[in-house]
Design an enzyme around this catalytic site. Structure first.
Site, PDB file in Angstrom:
ATOM      1  N   HIS A  53      -2.957  -2.969   4.906  1.00 28.23           N
ATOM      2  CA  HIS A  53      -1.837  -2.504   3.913  1.00 28.23           C
ATOM      3  C   HIS A  53      -0.510  -3.069   4.650  1.00 28.23           C
ATOM      4  CE1 HIS A  53      -2.003   0.693   6.907  1.00 28.23           C
ATOM      5  NE2 HIS A  53      -1.144   1.198   6.621  1.00 28.23           N
ATOM      6  N   HIS A  55       2.186  -1.449   5.850  1.00 29.46           N
ATOM      7  CA  HIS A  55       3.089  -0.791   6.744  1.00 29.46           C
ATOM      8  C   HIS A  55       3.407  -1.538   8.018  1.00 29.46           C
ATOM      9  CE1 HIS A  55       2.309   3.375   4.938  1.00 29.46           C
ATOM     10  NE2 HIS A  55       3.293   2.847   4.316  1.00 29.46           N
ATOM     11  N   ASP A  57       3.674  -1.106  11.002  1.00 30.59           N
ATOM     12  CA  ASP A  57       2.727  -0.729  12.250  1.00 30.59           C
ATOM     13  C   ASP A  57       1.656  -1.551  12.307  1.00 30.59           C
ATOM     14  OD1 ASP A  57       2.198   1.334  10.326  1.00 30.59           O
ATOM     15  OD2 ASP A  57       0.953   2.120  12.049  1.00 30.59           O
ATOM     16  N   HIS A  58       1.326  -2.079  10.964  1.00 33.09           N
ATOM     17  CA  HIS A  58      -0.217  -2.968  10.927  1.00 33.09           C
ATOM     18  C   HIS A  58       0.214  -4.346  10.770  1.00 33.09           C
ATOM     19  CE1 HIS A  58      -2.527   0.423  10.282  1.00 33.09           C
ATOM     20  NE2 HIS A  58      -1.346   1.231  10.143  1.00 33.09           N
ATOM     21  N   HIS A 111      -3.114   6.003   0.712  1.00 32.39           N
ATOM     22  CA  HIS A 111      -2.110   6.088   1.694  1.00 32.39           C
ATOM     23  C   HIS A 111      -0.932   5.146   1.246  1.00 32.39           C
ATOM     24  CE1 HIS A 111      -0.461   5.854   5.610  1.00 32.39           C
ATOM     25  NE2 HIS A 111      -0.630   4.600   5.749  1.00 32.39           N
ATOM     26  N   ASP A 130      -5.344   2.854   7.223  1.00 29.11           N
ATOM     27  CA  ASP A 130      -5.071   4.245   7.316  1.00 29.11           C
ATOM     28  C   ASP A 130      -5.481   5.002   6.191  1.00 29.11           C
ATOM     29  OD1 ASP A 130      -3.538   3.538   9.734  1.00 29.11           O
ATOM     30  OD2 ASP A 130      -1.486   3.495   8.689  1.00 29.11           O
ATOM     31  N   HIS A 168      -5.539   4.286  13.859  1.00 24.58           N
ATOM     32  CA  HIS A 168      -4.938   5.056  14.953  1.00 24.58           C
ATOM     33  C   HIS A 168      -5.640   5.976  15.610  1.00 24.58           C
ATOM     34  CE1 HIS A 168      -0.764   4.083  13.278  1.00 24.58           C
ATOM     35  NE2 HIS A 168      -1.206   4.039  12.122  1.00 24.58           N
TER      36      HIS A 168
HETATM   37 FE    FE Z   1      -0.420   3.033  10.443  1.00 19.71          FE
HETATM   38 ZN    ZN Z   2      -0.011   2.870   7.219  1.00 21.55          ZN
END
Ligand code: FE
Ligand code: ZN
Length: 239
Positions: A53, A55, A57-58, A111, A130, A168
């Site tokens: 996805h 985001h 942080d990915h 999410h 996530d 995570h």
């Molecule tokens: Fe994440």
């Molecule tokens: Zn995420």
């Protein structure tokens, strides 16, 4: 046989490297540097970046890593404008291969709306980003409880032995929440928490978990209907 390596990135993100015969694919590189370092150390040639996805942080490392040459970048249709350097839009049902092995896509909105999971039947491994954590699930940033419940049910239909490589390291905190909410400590949770603490103490991640384990201890996936799921999600958001 595909090898799976777990790397750490940012504060508590996991990045996974799939490797076979000197070639590698990376799933959700939130940062480029730890991936680069690992690939160099193992003398692996990066061929593909698989995004679950959009985001940051990915995908934080996607642009840098994809500059290295002919590297495929996979993401969902809904994320075509939200993931950089995409070369291939992947959809559920398509017959895809990675290094000669089957890889399936599960569309699992909740999410985010573009969230997908990568499933490797021969390795008995699922990468749900996530959507599902050990003892938890992702927050509903874009989807509805109904969508997330259906997505978790889709995961639940995979073989119970499936190893789940989640996004995570939230496991202990998730277990804290479950204990708090139940007001007691069931034996299954107690034993699992001890096992997770031992892993962390030894510097190991709590990922992967298994689907069988999560169905035992994770209320977000053992919830029998959407109203039960919604109650857990709301309680977790307020906790
Ligand atoms: Fe994440
Ligand atoms: Zn995420």
């Amino acid at each position: 046989m595909m090898q799976i390596f777990t790397l750490h990135a940012l504060k508590d993100n996991f990045v996974y490297v799939l490797a076979k015969n000197g070639e590698a694919a990376v799933i959700d590189p939130g940062e480029a540097a730890p991936v680069r370092k690992f690939l160099d150390h193992k003398r692996l040639k990066l061929k593909a970046i698989l995004c679950t996805h959009h985001h940051q942080d990915h995908i934080g490392g996607v642009e840098t890593l994809s500059r290295d040459g002919q590297i495929e970048v996979w993401a969902s249709k809904a994320d075509r404008e939200r993931v950089p350097a995409i070369t291939r839009i992947v959809e559920e049902g398509a017959a895809l291969q990675l290094f000669g092995e089957d890889i399936r896509i599960l569309e699992i909105p909740g999410h985010t709306l573009g969230q997908i999971a990568y499933y490797l039947p021969t390795a008995d491994a699922l990468f749900p980003g996530d959507t599902l954590f050990s003892g938890g699930c992702g927050r509903l940033f874009e989807g509805t409880p109904e969508q997330m419940f259906a997505s978790l049910q889709k995961i639940k239909r995979l073989p119970a032995s499936t190893r789940i490589y989640f996004g995570h390291e939230y496991t202990l905190r998730n277990l804290e929440f479950i204990k708090h909410e139940l007001g007691q400590v069931p034996e299954d949770i107690f034993e699992y928490e001890q096992a997770c603490k031992r892993k962390l103490h030894d510097g190991e991640p709590t990922s992967p978990t298994t689907l069988a384990q999560e169905i035992k201890i994770n209320p977000f996936i053992y919830s029998g209907d959407v109203s039960e799921f919604r109650k857990w999600r709301e309680a977790r958001d307020l906790w």
